[in-house]
Design an enzyme around this catalytic site. Structure first.
Site, short mmCIF file in Angstrom:
data_model
loop_
_atom_site.label_atom_id
_atom_site.label_comp_id
_atom_site.label_asym_id
_atom_site.label_seq_id
_atom_site.Cartn_x
_atom_site.Cartn_y
_atom_site.Cartn_z
N GLY A 88 0.86 -1.13 -0.49
CA GLY A 88 0.24 0.23 -0.11
C GLY A 88 0.65 1.26 -0.14
O GLY A 88 2.18 1.27 0.33
N ASN A 89 0.24 2.25 -0.39
CA ASN A 89 0.61 4.01 -0.11
C ASN A 89 -0.62 4.64 -0.29
O ASN A 89 -1.67 4.48 -0.85
CB ASN A 89 1.51 3.78 -1.42
N SER A 113 9.19 3.96 -0.82
CA SER A 113 8.92 2.60 -1.52
C SER A 113 9.81 1.28 -0.36
O SER A 113 11.12 2.37 -0.34
CB SER A 113 9.58 2.81 -2.56
N GLY A 114 8.84 1.02 -0.07
CA GLY A 114 9.69 -0.33 0.83
C GLY A 114 10.11 0.16 2.06
O GLY A 114 11.05 -0.74 2.64
N SER A 136 6.85 3.34 -6.27
CA SER A 136 6.13 1.92 -7.31
C SER A 136 5.47 2.41 -7.34
O SER A 136 5.29 2.54 -8.87
CB SER A 136 6.46 0.88 -6.86
N GLU A 137 4.03 3.28 -6.92
CA GLU A 137 2.69 3.41 -7.29
C GLU A 137 2.72 4.96 -8.15
O GLU A 137 1.40 5.69 -8.14
CB GLU A 137 1.42 2.56 -6.60
N HIS A 175 -4.04 -2.85 0.39
CA HIS A 175 -4.47 -3.88 -0.29
C HIS A 175 -5.46 -4.73 0.76
O HIS A 175 -4.88 -5.53 1.67
CB HIS A 175 -3.14 -4.99 0.07
N TYR A 179 -26.65 0.98 2.58
CA TYR A 179 -27.19 2.09 1.77
C TYR A 179 -25.95 3.10 1.92
O TYR A 179 -25.53 4.35 1.87
CB TYR A 179 -27.75 2.23 2.74
N HIS A 201 -5.69 -7.13 -7.16
CA HIS A 201 -4.09 -6.60 -6.37
C HIS A 201 -5.09 -5.40 -5.38
O HIS A 201 -4.99 -6.07 -3.89
CB HIS A 201 -3.37 -5.32 -7.66
#
Ligand SMILES: [Zn+2]
Length: 220
Positions: free
Chosen positions: A27-28, A42-43, A72-73, A94, A113, A154
């Protein structure tokens, strides 16, 4: 402003982990201020993440202020900001039940709802490898004007005008995905009609905390 954005990214990154919306370094998140975007690194483990690890880039991804290498995203975040000038925060998780439905390619219809609050439905963007411009494009197309989309095989991505709101949307999507997954194991839910969805949206306009005031006493 970006100092605040960097701290916010650290706080909500830890919260993503605590609330089981991600595992490990998955995630990010990002926050936009004008043409500048602060991105989680990242990481880097969320528990160990510090505000100075959060890099700042422009909308084309050029590094403006150092930190660790951005997520990385990055292309997913930047594509969403290009497509949606109304948003200033992106959260990508995720979370388990969102992943279950994303792996089945099943969008979430307005069966509960709360679905209309995050969009008319929660769509699924077609699969593309993580970090690619294709994934970014598919996510933008699936999201449209909504607040969230599942990413096939994903995870999930949510957007809003603040990081706290984008995080709240991510949590709501996970709750809805959990309920919908369990409902599907028992049968097919009745889906709200367009009229019922409109009624919910209308009712939510006056929902939320506000001070209750007593009408002034009138003699007469
Ligand atoms: Zn991911």
């Amino acid at each position: 402003m970006l100092a605040m954005a960097r701290s916010e990214i650290v706080v909500f990154g830890k919260r993503m982990l605590e609330r089981s919306l991600v595992t490990g370094t998955g995630g990010n998140l990002s926050v936009r201020s004008g043409r500048r975007v602060a991105l989680s690194p990242s990481g880097v483990e969320y528990e160990a993440m510090k505000p100075e690890d959060v890099a700042v880039v422009d909308l084309e991804g050029r590094l403006l202020e150092g930190g660790m290498k951005p997520t990385s995203e990055m292309s997913l975040h930047l594509a969403l900001y290009h497509a949606r000038p109304d948003i200033t925060a992106v959260v990508h998780t995720h979370s388990p039940y969102a992943c279950v439905l994303a792996c089945l390619g099943r969008e979430i219809p307005p069966f509960h709802y709360l679905v209309p609050l995050v969009g008319g439905k929660i769509p699924v963007a077609p699969y593309a490898c993580f970090g690619t411009p294709e994934l970014a494009r598919y996510a933008v197309e699936a999201m449209g004007e909504g607040k969230a989309a599942l990413l096939a095989n994903h995870g999930m991505v949510s957007v809003a005008g603040s990081l706290s709101e984008a995080f709240r949307v991510a949590e709501t999507v996970e709750f809805l995905a959990m309920v919908y997954s369990r409902v599907l194991s028992l049968g097919e839910p009745r889906v709200l009609t367009d009229e019922e969805v409109d009624q919910v949206l209308e009712a939510f306009k006056s929902y939320g905390p506000s001070r209750a005031t007593v009408a002034p006493f009138e003699e007469g």
